[in-house]
Write a protein that holds these residues in place. Structure first.
Motif, PDB file in Angstrom:
ATOM      1  N   PRO A 107       0.795  -1.228   0.000  1.00 10.32           N
ATOM      2  CA  PRO A 107       0.000   0.000   0.000  1.00 10.32           C
ATOM      3  C   PRO A 107       0.828   1.279   0.000  1.00 10.32           C
ATOM      4  N   GLU A 108       2.030   1.230   0.524  1.00 14.45           N
ATOM      5  CA  GLU A 108       2.864   2.436   0.581  1.00 14.45           C
ATOM      6  C   GLU A 108       3.150   2.982  -0.814  1.00 14.45           C
ATOM      7  N   ARG A 109       3.096   2.142  -1.810  1.00 19.12           N
ATOM      8  CA  ARG A 109       3.346   2.530  -3.188  1.00 19.12           C
ATOM      9  C   ARG A 109       2.209   3.358  -3.782  1.00 19.12           C
ATOM     10  N   LEU A 110       1.035   3.310  -3.143  1.00 21.14           N
ATOM     11  CA  LEU A 110      -0.153   3.960  -3.681  1.00 21.14           C
ATOM     12  C   LEU A 110      -0.435   5.327  -3.063  1.00 21.14           C
ATOM     13  N   THR A 111       0.368   5.765  -2.124  1.00 22.01           N
ATOM     14  CA  THR A 111       0.060   6.994  -1.385  1.00 22.01           C
ATOM     15  C   THR A 111      -0.014   8.229  -2.267  1.00 22.01           C
ATOM     16  N   GLY A 112       0.698   8.290  -3.355  1.00 22.34           N
ATOM     17  CA  GLY A 112       0.678   9.473  -4.212  1.00 22.34           C
ATOM     18  C   GLY A 112      -0.521   9.540  -5.144  1.00 22.34           C
ATOM     19  N   ARG A 113      -1.337   8.524  -5.194  1.00 21.67           N
ATOM     20  CA  ARG A 113      -2.449   8.484  -6.141  1.00 21.67           C
ATOM     21  C   ARG A 113      -3.650   9.304  -5.702  1.00 21.67           C
ATOM     22  N   ALA A 114      -3.855   9.405  -4.399  1.00 19.92           N
ATOM     23  CA  ALA A 114      -4.995  10.182  -3.895  1.00 19.92           C
ATOM     24  C   ALA A 114      -4.638  10.691  -2.508  1.00 19.92           C
ATOM     25  N   GLN A 115      -4.879  11.961  -2.272  1.00 22.08           N
ATOM     26  CA  GLN A 115      -4.582  12.531  -0.959  1.00 22.08           C
ATOM     27  C   GLN A 115      -5.370  11.837   0.126  1.00 22.08           C
ATOM     28  N   SER A 116      -6.526  11.332  -0.227  1.00 19.87           N
ATOM     29  CA  SER A 116      -7.409  10.741   0.772  1.00 19.87           C
ATOM     30  C   SER A 116      -7.137   9.252   1.002  1.00 19.87           C
ATOM     31  N   PHE A 117      -6.025   8.731   0.488  1.00 19.13           N
ATOM     32  CA  PHE A 117      -5.701   7.314   0.684  1.00 19.13           C
ATOM     33  C   PHE A 117      -4.845   7.143   1.918  1.00 19.13           C
ATOM     34  N   ASP A 118      -5.267   6.281   2.832  1.00 21.72           N
ATOM     35  CA  ASP A 118      -4.528   5.955   4.048  1.00 21.72           C
ATOM     36  C   ASP A 118      -3.850   4.605   3.827  1.00 21.72           C
ATOM     37  N   ALA A 119      -2.543   4.637   3.607  1.00 20.94           N
ATOM     38  CA  ALA A 119      -1.808   3.414   3.281  1.00 20.94           C
ATOM     39  C   ALA A 119      -1.776   2.438   4.457  1.00 20.94           C
ATOM     40  N   GLU A 120      -1.721   2.944   5.683  1.00 20.72           N
ATOM     41  CA  GLU A 120      -1.668   2.058   6.846  1.00 20.72           C
ATOM     42  C   GLU A 120      -2.927   1.207   6.962  1.00 20.72           C
ATOM     43  N   GLU A 121      -4.066   1.800   6.670  1.00 23.23           N
ATOM     44  CA  GLU A 121      -5.331   1.080   6.789  1.00 23.23           C
ATOM     45  C   GLU A 121      -5.797   0.501   5.458  1.00 23.23           C
ATOM     46  N   GLY A 122      -5.209   0.958   4.356  1.00 15.66           N
ATOM     47  CA  GLY A 122      -5.634   0.503   3.034  1.00 15.66           C
ATOM     48  C   GLY A 122      -6.997   1.052   2.649  1.00 15.66           C
ATOM     49  N   CYS A 123      -7.284   2.283   3.107  1.00 11.30           N
ATOM     50  CA  CYS A 123      -8.608   2.864   2.910  1.00 11.30           C
ATOM     51  C   CYS A 123      -8.547   4.156   2.094  1.00 11.30           C
ATOM     52  N   LEU A 124      -9.536   4.310   1.259  1.00 13.84           N
ATOM     53  CA  LEU A 124      -9.729   5.522   0.486  1.00 13.84           C
ATOM     54  C   LEU A 124     -10.893   6.277   1.124  1.00 13.84           C
ATOM     55  N   TYR A 125     -10.611   7.458   1.665  1.00 13.88           N
ATOM     56  CA  TYR A 125     -11.632   8.291   2.314  1.00 13.88           C
ATOM     57  C   TYR A 125     -12.221   9.235   1.273  1.00 13.88           C
ATOM     58  N   GLN A 126     -13.549   9.352   1.267  1.00 14.27           N
ATOM     59  CA  GLN A 126     -14.223  10.211   0.298  1.00 14.27           C
ATOM     60  C   GLN A 126     -15.359  10.967   0.971  1.00 14.27           C
TER      61      GLN A 126
END
Length: 132
Positions: A107-126
């Motif tokens: 998940p750490e690789r995906l952090t730059g894709r959306a500001q609302s992505f929490d890599a620790e939890e693997g959650c996209l907040y909207q």
């Protein structure tokens, strides 16, 4: 050993070292497969946000209780991880905010894709702006 053979052995050794270093740096084929699976999961989460927005804005101006399709919102989205068959998690945070989560491998690789992505939890907040 002749100088020619020493040079060939040196160049061969250097080439092998460079290939090993490159594989170590990028993680090799297994890392590539993990990243591809995570890309699919992230794409699924983004697709699910469209479903949530549609349901929230067409069905009473409230966040939906679940991710099932409805008569007004028919989206061809996956509700489960295609690799593990685990369901994606949908949780309402407050009246206009929710999160959709998956179990990512890197998940750490995906952090730059959306500001609302929490890599620790693997959650996209909207958030969905709903009319009162």
């Amino acid at each position: 050993m002749t100088p020619d053979r020493i040079a060939v052995a040196g160049v061969t050794g250097l080439a092998v070292l460079l290939v090993v270093a490159a594989l170590w740096q990028v993680g090799g084929p297994q890392a590539g497969r993990m990243e591809a699976r995570d890309d699919t999961r992230f794409s699924d989460l983004l697709s699910l946000t469209s479903l949530v927005t549609c349901k929230a804005t067409t069905e009473g101006n409230v966040l939906p209780q679940d991710l099932t399709e409805s008569a007004s919102c028919r989206y061809d989205v996956r509700l489960n991880d295609p690799y593990t068959d685990a369901p994606y998690r949908y949780e309402i945070v407050d009246t206009e905010e929710y999160r959709i989560c998956a179990d990512f491998e890197r998940p750490e690789r995906l952090t730059g894709r959306a500001q609302s992505f929490d890599a620790e939890e693997g959650c996209l907040y909207q958030q969905v702006a709903l009319d009162p």
